[in-house]
Design an enzyme around this catalytic site. Structure first.
Site, PDB file in Angstrom:
ATOM      1  N   PRO A  32       0.721  -0.982   0.318  1.00 59.89           N
ATOM      2  CA  PRO A  32      -0.023  -0.145   0.113  1.00 59.89           C
ATOM      3  C   PRO A  32       0.479   0.954   0.267  1.00 59.89           C
ATOM      4  O   PRO A  32       0.359   2.188  -0.167  1.00 59.89           O
ATOM      5  CB  PRO A  32      -0.332   0.419   1.228  1.00 59.89           C
ATOM      6  CG  PRO A  32      -0.541  -1.534   1.672  1.00 59.89           C
ATOM      7  CD  PRO A  32       0.130  -1.880   1.267  1.00 59.89           C
TER       8      PRO A  32
ATOM      9  N   GLU B 167       3.221  -8.505   8.369  1.00 57.13           N
ATOM     10  CA  GLU B 167       2.920  -7.029   8.596  1.00 57.13           C
ATOM     11  C   GLU B 167       3.483  -5.989   7.332  1.00 57.13           C
ATOM     12  O   GLU B 167       3.661  -4.687   6.740  1.00 57.13           O
ATOM     13  CB  GLU B 167       3.299  -6.929   9.824  1.00 57.13           C
ATOM     14  CG  GLU B 167       2.505  -6.736  10.649  1.00 57.13           C
ATOM     15  CD  GLU B 167       1.084  -6.688  10.627  1.00 57.13           C
ATOM     16  OE1 GLU B 167       1.084  -5.157  10.510  1.00 57.13           O
ATOM     17  OE2 GLU B 167       0.682  -7.221  10.804  1.00 57.13           O
TER      18      GLU B 167
ATOM     19  N   ARG C 235      -3.292  -8.101 -21.417  1.00 58.11           N
ATOM     20  CA  ARG C 235      -4.467  -7.128 -22.133  1.00 58.11           C
ATOM     21  C   ARG C 235      -3.856  -5.881 -23.254  1.00 58.11           C
ATOM     22  O   ARG C 235      -4.343  -6.070 -23.948  1.00 58.11           O
ATOM     23  CB  ARG C 235      -5.280  -6.858 -21.869  1.00 58.11           C
ATOM     24  CG  ARG C 235      -6.006  -5.571 -20.777  1.00 58.11           C
ATOM     25  CD  ARG C 235      -6.954  -5.867 -19.867  1.00 58.11           C
ATOM     26  NE  ARG C 235      -8.783  -5.753 -20.746  1.00 58.11           N
ATOM     27  CZ  ARG C 235      -8.299  -4.459 -21.757  1.00 58.11           C
ATOM     28  NH1 ARG C 235      -7.881  -3.206 -21.511  1.00 58.11           N
ATOM     29  NH2 ARG C 235     -10.220  -4.774 -22.140  1.00 58.11           N
TER      30      ARG C 235
ATOM     31  N   ASP D 236     -10.544   1.539 -24.546  1.00 63.91           N
ATOM     32  CA  ASP D 236     -10.432   1.832 -22.902  1.00 63.91           C
ATOM     33  C   ASP D 236     -10.344   2.782 -22.157  1.00 63.91           C
ATOM     34  O   ASP D 236     -10.019   3.815 -22.491  1.00 63.91           O
ATOM     35  CB  ASP D 236      -9.364   0.946 -22.473  1.00 63.91           C
ATOM     36  CG  ASP D 236      -9.452  -0.301 -22.822  1.00 63.91           C
ATOM     37  OD1 ASP D 236     -10.350  -1.185 -23.289  1.00 63.91           O
ATOM     38  OD2 ASP D 236      -8.461  -1.327 -22.520  1.00 63.91           O
TER      39      ASP D 236
HETATM   40  N1  ADE Z   1      -1.098  -5.658  -0.723  1.00 61.87           N
HETATM   41  C1  ADE Z   1      -1.798  -4.976   0.514  1.00 61.87           C
HETATM   42  N2  ADE Z   1      -2.596  -3.674   0.215  1.00 61.87           N
HETATM   43  C2  ADE Z   1      -2.109  -3.056  -1.198  1.00 61.87           C
HETATM   44  C3  ADE Z   1      -2.258  -2.498  -2.118  1.00 61.87           C
HETATM   45  N3  ADE Z   1      -3.563  -1.964  -1.137  1.00 61.87           N
HETATM   46  N4  ADE Z   1      -2.105  -2.604  -2.973  1.00 61.87           N
HETATM   47  C4  ADE Z   1      -0.961  -3.396  -3.648  1.00 61.87           C
HETATM   48  N5  ADE Z   1      -0.325  -4.273  -2.642  1.00 61.87           N
HETATM   49  C5  ADE Z   1      -1.127  -4.292  -1.417  1.00 61.87           C
END
Ligand code: ADE
Length: 237
Positions: A94, A122, A160, A175
């Site tokens: 994230p 984690e 794709r 797209d």
């Molecule tokens: N792993 C956990 N959350 C994620 C996200 N939002 N994007 C990519 N990998 C992740």
């Protein structure tokens, strides 16, 4: 193109790469996708892939050794400078750079071998990121339980776009996002469904009119749902 996925849940991918466009692209040799169990690269006799975080705190952290061993095996080196051209080692977290269509296009155009590393617990020992990774990527501002769904999203959006992946009668040109706008609405038969009708312009065979209508509908939809796209791409406010 070659895509390798590193995960502790290889079964997660059993069905997803076996349908539709990805299945066809694999069958026709446009892309080779292989999923690898990180645990097979574990170095100790208990096949440990995670351990407690230095400094304390909740949860477990994925160990660096199995991931380094996997990259050594798949790429032939763990020296970023020695990676072949078109090599991308992607860490899914994230914290990463937001994944957008332009990055999918970049990977599809210039990538030859892409390794997708799926984190769990984690996080992953940061030395993986510091030493091995070329691209740390997030698929959106939310937290998944692991990088696996993100790897699927990224692999799908790249495959794709590869030449011939969509077949001759379809194209990714229209797209959503590819022209800096969302896609226009689509309709099929019946022309009247329970009194809900299809816009007249689509039925009259005037292709110039249809093109104009589609453009204006795409613009209208983008203004309504994603004004930010117009601001960033076309300078509109
Ligand atoms: N792993 C956990 N959350 C994620 C996200 N939002 N994007 C990519 N990998 C992740």
């Amino acid at each position: 193109m070659k895509i390798d996925v590193l995960t502790i849940f290889p079964e997660f991918f059993d069905a997803v790469f076996d349908f539709g466009i990805i299945r066809r692209a694999r069958a026709s040799g446009i892309v080779e996708i292989n999923v690898h169990d990180i645990r097979e690269y574990a170095v100790d006799k208990h096949k440990m892939v995670d351990d407690r975080p230095f400094g304390g705190g909740d949860g477990m952290v994925m160990k660096p050794e199995p991931i380094f061993a996997a990259i050594e095996n798949l790429v032939g080196t763990t020296e970023r400078e020695a990676y072949p051209t078109g090599m991308r080692i992607v860490l899914l977290t994230p914290q990463g750079r937001p994944f957008k269509q332009d990055l999918a296009q970049e990977f599809a155009g210039n990538g030859k071998h892409i390794v997708l590393i799926c984190g769990r617990y984690e996080g992953i020992d940061e030395r993986v990121n510091e030493v091995l990774v070329t691209d740390e990527i997030s698929i959106g501002d939310y937290v998944l339980s692991g990088g696996e769904p993100a790897a699927i999203v990224i692999a799908d959006s790249i495959v794709r776009l590869l030449p011939n992946a969509l077949g001759s009668d379809t194209s990714a040109e229209n797209d959503s996002f590819s022209q800096g706008m969302l896609d226009c609405p689509h309709y099929t038969r019946p022309a009247d469904f329970k009194g809900f009708s299809v816009p007249e312009v689509l039925l009259n065979g005037n292709h110039a009119e249809i093109k104009k209508w589609r453009y204006s509908k795409a613009l209208e939809k983008t203004r309504l749902m994603r004004r930010d796209l117009l601001k960033t791409q076309n300078g509109e406010s």
